[in-house]
Design a protein around this motif. Structure first.
Motif, PDB file in Angstrom:
ATOM      1  N   GLY A 156      -8.845   9.802   1.033  1.00 27.75           N
ATOM      2  CA  GLY A 156      -8.333   9.910   2.403  1.00 27.75           C
ATOM      3  C   GLY A 156      -6.947  10.521   2.503  1.00 27.75           C
ATOM      4  O   GLY A 156      -6.480  10.814   3.602  1.00 27.75           O
ATOM      5  N   ASP A 157      -6.251  10.705   1.364  1.00 30.85           N
ATOM      6  CA  ASP A 157      -4.890  11.261   1.426  1.00 30.85           C
ATOM      7  C   ASP A 157      -4.906  12.775   1.636  1.00 30.85           C
ATOM      8  O   ASP A 157      -5.733  13.476   1.041  1.00 30.85           O
ATOM      9  CB  ASP A 157      -4.124  10.968   0.124  1.00 30.85           C
ATOM     10  N   LEU A 158      -3.974  13.270   2.418  1.00 30.24           N
ATOM     11  CA  LEU A 158      -3.783  14.711   2.565  1.00 30.24           C
ATOM     12  C   LEU A 158      -2.699  15.162   1.583  1.00 30.24           C
ATOM     13  O   LEU A 158      -1.857  14.361   1.166  1.00 30.24           O
ATOM     14  CB  LEU A 158      -3.356  15.051   3.989  1.00 30.24           C
ATOM     15  N   ILE A 164       3.128  15.317  -0.274  1.00 25.27           N
ATOM     16  CA  ILE A 164       4.390  15.472   0.473  1.00 25.27           C
ATOM     17  C   ILE A 164       4.266  14.809   1.837  1.00 25.27           C
ATOM     18  O   ILE A 164       3.286  15.008   2.565  1.00 25.27           O
ATOM     19  CB  ILE A 164       4.750  16.964   0.613  1.00 25.27           C
ATOM     20  N   ARG A 165       5.292  13.987   2.181  1.00 21.31           N
ATOM     21  CA  ARG A 165       5.328  13.299   3.478  1.00 21.31           C
ATOM     22  C   ARG A 165       6.715  13.443   4.091  1.00 21.31           C
ATOM     23  O   ARG A 165       7.704  13.656   3.390  1.00 21.31           O
ATOM     24  CB  ARG A 165       5.046  11.791   3.311  1.00 21.31           C
ATOM     25  N   ASP A 166       6.756  13.208   5.398  1.00 20.19           N
ATOM     26  CA  ASP A 166       8.003  13.269   6.160  1.00 20.19           C
ATOM     27  C   ASP A 166       8.507  11.828   6.307  1.00 20.19           C
ATOM     28  O   ASP A 166       8.047  11.084   7.178  1.00 20.19           O
ATOM     29  CB  ASP A 166       7.686  13.899   7.522  1.00 20.19           C
ATOM     30  N   ASN A 170       0.835  -1.207   0.000  1.00 21.83           N
ATOM     31  CA  ASN A 170       0.000   0.000   0.000  1.00 21.83           C
ATOM     32  C   ASN A 170       0.864   1.248   0.000  1.00 21.83           C
ATOM     33  O   ASN A 170       0.439   2.299  -0.457  1.00 21.83           O
ATOM     34  CB  ASN A 170      -0.855   0.055   1.278  1.00 21.83           C
ATOM     35  N   ASN A 171       2.052   1.128   0.585  1.00 25.49           N
ATOM     36  CA  ASN A 171       2.866   2.315   0.834  1.00 25.49           C
ATOM     37  C   ASN A 171       3.831   2.588  -0.311  1.00 25.49           C
ATOM     38  O   ASN A 171       4.222   1.687  -1.050  1.00 25.49           O
ATOM     39  CB  ASN A 171       3.621   2.171   2.158  1.00 25.49           C
ATOM     40  N   LEU A 172       4.206   3.854  -0.416  1.00 24.74           N
ATOM     41  CA  LEU A 172       4.963   4.311  -1.580  1.00 24.74           C
ATOM     42  C   LEU A 172       6.312   3.600  -1.750  1.00 24.74           C
ATOM     43  O   LEU A 172       6.610   3.077  -2.827  1.00 24.74           O
ATOM     44  CB  LEU A 172       5.180   5.826  -1.467  1.00 24.74           C
TER      45      LEU A 172
HETATM   46  N1  UFG Z   1       1.474   7.105  -3.007  1.00 28.42           N
HETATM   47  C1  UFG Z   1       1.423   7.027  -4.380  1.00 28.42           C
HETATM   48  N2  UFG Z   1       1.363   5.781  -4.942  1.00 28.42           N
HETATM   49  C2  UFG Z   1       1.363   4.629  -4.215  1.00 28.42           C
HETATM   50  C3  UFG Z   1       1.430   4.732  -2.803  1.00 28.42           C
HETATM   51  C4  UFG Z   1       1.481   5.986  -2.229  1.00 28.42           C
HETATM   52  O1  UFG Z   1       1.420   8.031  -5.073  1.00 28.42           O
HETATM   53  O2  UFG Z   1       1.287   3.538  -4.801  1.00 28.42           O
HETATM   54  C5  UFG Z   1       1.573   8.436  -2.372  1.00 28.42           C
HETATM   55  C6  UFG Z   1       0.425   8.758  -1.431  1.00 28.42           C
HETATM   56  O3  UFG Z   1      -0.650   9.316  -2.147  1.00 28.42           O
HETATM   57  C7  UFG Z   1       1.094   9.731  -0.454  1.00 28.42           C
HETATM   58  C8  UFG Z   1       2.544   9.239  -0.388  1.00 28.42           C
HETATM   59  O4  UFG Z   1       2.737   8.447  -1.570  1.00 28.42           O
HETATM   60  O5  UFG Z   1       1.106  11.028  -0.997  1.00 28.42           O
HETATM   61  C9  UFG Z   1       2.836   8.367   0.825  1.00 28.42           C
HETATM   62  O6  UFG Z   1       1.872   7.306   0.899  1.00 28.42           O
HETATM   63  P1  UFG Z   1       2.071   6.069   1.869  1.00 28.42           P
HETATM   64  O7  UFG Z   1       0.929   5.140   1.614  1.00 28.42           O
HETATM   65  O8  UFG Z   1       3.444   5.520   1.742  1.00 28.42           O
HETATM   66  O9  UFG Z   1       1.979   6.712   3.322  1.00 28.42           O
HETATM   67  P2  UFG Z   1       0.792   7.522   4.021  1.00 28.42           P
HETATM   68  O10 UFG Z   1       1.345   8.866   4.374  1.00 28.42           O
HETATM   69  O11 UFG Z   1      -0.434   7.470   3.241  1.00 28.42           O
HETATM   70  O12 UFG Z   1       0.539   6.657   5.347  1.00 28.42           O
HETATM   71  C10 UFG Z   1       1.594   6.134   6.158  1.00 28.42           C
HETATM   72  C11 UFG Z   1       1.123   4.836   6.813  1.00 28.42           C
HETATM   73  C12 UFG Z   1       0.017   5.125   7.782  1.00 28.42           C
HETATM   74  C13 UFG Z   1       0.479   6.120   8.797  1.00 28.42           C
HETATM   75  C14 UFG Z   1       0.979   7.358   8.121  1.00 28.42           C
HETATM   76  C15 UFG Z   1       1.569   8.209   9.220  1.00 28.42           C
HETATM   77  O13 UFG Z   1       0.628   3.950   5.835  1.00 28.42           O
HETATM   78  O14 UFG Z   1      -0.314   3.955   8.480  1.00 28.42           O
HETATM   79  O15 UFG Z   1       1.982   7.038   7.151  1.00 28.42           O
HETATM   80  O16 UFG Z   1       2.237   9.255   8.751  1.00 28.42           O
HETATM   81  F1  UFG Z   1      -0.536   6.457   9.602  1.00 28.42           F
END
Ligand code: UFG
Ligand code: NAD
Length: 349
Positions: free
Chosen positions: A306-308, A238-240, A206-208
């Motif tokens: 659900g994404d910010l 954008i994420r940390d 699921n994660n990037l």
């Molecule tokens: N993204 C993509 N393509 C993908 C997967 C992700 O473009 O195939 C993007 C997302 O839209 C987001 C970024 O990459 O902008 C990071 O996404 P992640 O799924 O890697 O991480 P998230 O920030 O959505 O969530 C993660 C954990 C959560 C946790 C959160 C806390 O999955 O459980 O970090 O910061 F709560």
């Protein structure tokens, strides 16, 4: 305090296995309880191989009070690091009861078993997801909790429970009051630089970062970049991102802080563990290409529900009170992810 014994719940998992490694290397004794519902014992076998030290493993569920009681009877535990939990946001929306039962009820059983054994020091895996959507993109610990999905609410609820048990002890001026650090992780990625342990997601990630890395190695055909119309410089989210080894070092700093003045008399305090700086999806993709020399096939796809757009940590409190800050760069995170991926194309299988 002399050499401490740490009980690590969920210690076979991604972050837990890295924590066990750092704890053993720092001279702690380590006891792990994990039901292996999202991990394999092989991670712990490798931790012992890397460190040349042994740990004690109990294959048990944290919801099993009798099993926990035996662990606390058999082992002289000083502090618990509580990682055990289910963590997939999407799955938590489909199976909310399973998430509340595992993460909240499981934590209650653990807290009761600790209380019974008079072990009252805990470091808890919380998440930046407890903040919901606060007024600023840089999250500060005093922002209100407003999680927007069941997974996030399980974390917020366990935080509340821990704050309440701590407050009860402070009011009662308990002899051995609860001392609790709630660590709110931002986006953990990367792997130990041995390339022997890392993140081993079940099925399609699921994660990037694990997704990008599986595209790079040819297991997945193409990355979907979820949205390029966010109000960010390149339009992508954008994420940390934080290196998992930096993250687990924060836990060791927290264990030390629990012994100090800040927690004497009992306390329950939340800390952000993040770098304080964000990267966009496209910045991650280009760093991955630059560091590994691989080309990442990607397409722009619609936003993921659900994404910010953007959030990152204010990590100042962790620096001030725990003496912790990140040390590793984005290039380290990419290089270590890639070493793990190429050495273990099938994960721990
Ligand atoms: N993204 C993509 N393509 C993908 C997967 C992700 O473009 O195939 C993007 C997302 O839209 C987001 C970024 O990459 O902008 C990071 O996404 P992640 O799924 O890697 O991480 P998230 O920030 O959505 O969530 C993660 C954990 C959560 C946790 C959160 C806390 O999955 O459980 O970090 O910061 F709560
Ligand atoms: P993971 O799934 O790799 O590890 C969790 C471990 O807990 C697994 O080994 C699993 O088998 C075990 N477990 C789950 N339920 C259990 C139960 N009832 N009894 C015993 N063991 C159980 O996940 P991770 O990425 O290492 O995450 C560790 C903790 O950090 C989790 O609580 C997670 O919610 C939290 N967290 C993770 C992230 C992230 O992006 N990885 C972000 C913020 C917070």
């Amino acid at each position: 305090m002399n050499k401490q014994t740490i009980l690590v719940t969920g210690g076979a998992g991604y972050i837990g296995s890295h924590a066990c490694l750092e704890l053993l290397q720092a001279g702690f004794d380590v006891v792990v309880v994990d039901n292996l519902c999202n991990s394999k014992y092989e991670s712990l076998a490798r931790v012992q191989q890397i460190t040349g030290k042994t740990l004690k493993f109990y294959p048990a569920d944290i919801r099993d009070k009798a099993a926990l009681t035996v662990i606390f009877q058999e082992q002289a535990i000083d502090t618990v690091i509580h990682f055990a939990g289910l963590k997939a946001v999407g799955e938590s929306c489909q199976q909310p009861l399973r998430y509340f039962e595992n993460n909240v009820y499981g934590s209650i059983v653990l807290i009761e078993a600790m209380q019974q054994a008079n072990v009252k020091q805990m470091v808890f895996s919380s998440s930046a997801t407890v903040y919901g959507e606060p007024p600023s993109t840089q999250y500060v610990e005093h922002f209100p909790m407003a999680a927007v999905n069941p997974y996030g609410r399980t974390k917020a609820m366990v935080e509340d429970i821990l704050r309440d048990v701590s407050t009860a002890d402070q009011l009662a001026q308990a002899e051995n009051p609860w001392k609790i650090a709630l660590l709110r992780y931002f986006n953990p990625i990367g792997a130990h630089d041995s390339g022997l342990i890392g993140e081993d997601p079940n099925g399609i990630p699921n994660n990037l970062m694990p997704y990008v890395s599986q595209v790079a190695i040819g297991k997945l055909a193409q990355l979907s970049v979820f949205g390029d119309d966010y109000p960010t410089p390149d339009g992508t989210g954008i994420r940390d991102y934080i290196h998992v080894v930096d993250l687990v070092k924060g836990h060791i700093k927290a264990i030390t802080a629990l012994q100090g003045d800040l927690f004497s008399g009992g306390a329950c305090k939340a800390y952000n563990l993040g770098a304080g700086k964000g990267y966009s999806v496209l910045e991650i993709v280009s760093a991955f290409e630059r560091v590994t020399g691989q080309t990442i096939n990607y397409k722009i796809a619609p936003r993921r529900a659900g994404d910010l757009a953007e959030f990152f940590a204010d990590p100042a409190l962790a620096l001030k009170e725990l003496g912790w800050q990140v040390e590793k760069s984005l290039d380290d995170m990419v290089a270590d992810t890639w070493a793990w991926q190429t050495k273990n194309p099938q994960g721990y299988n």
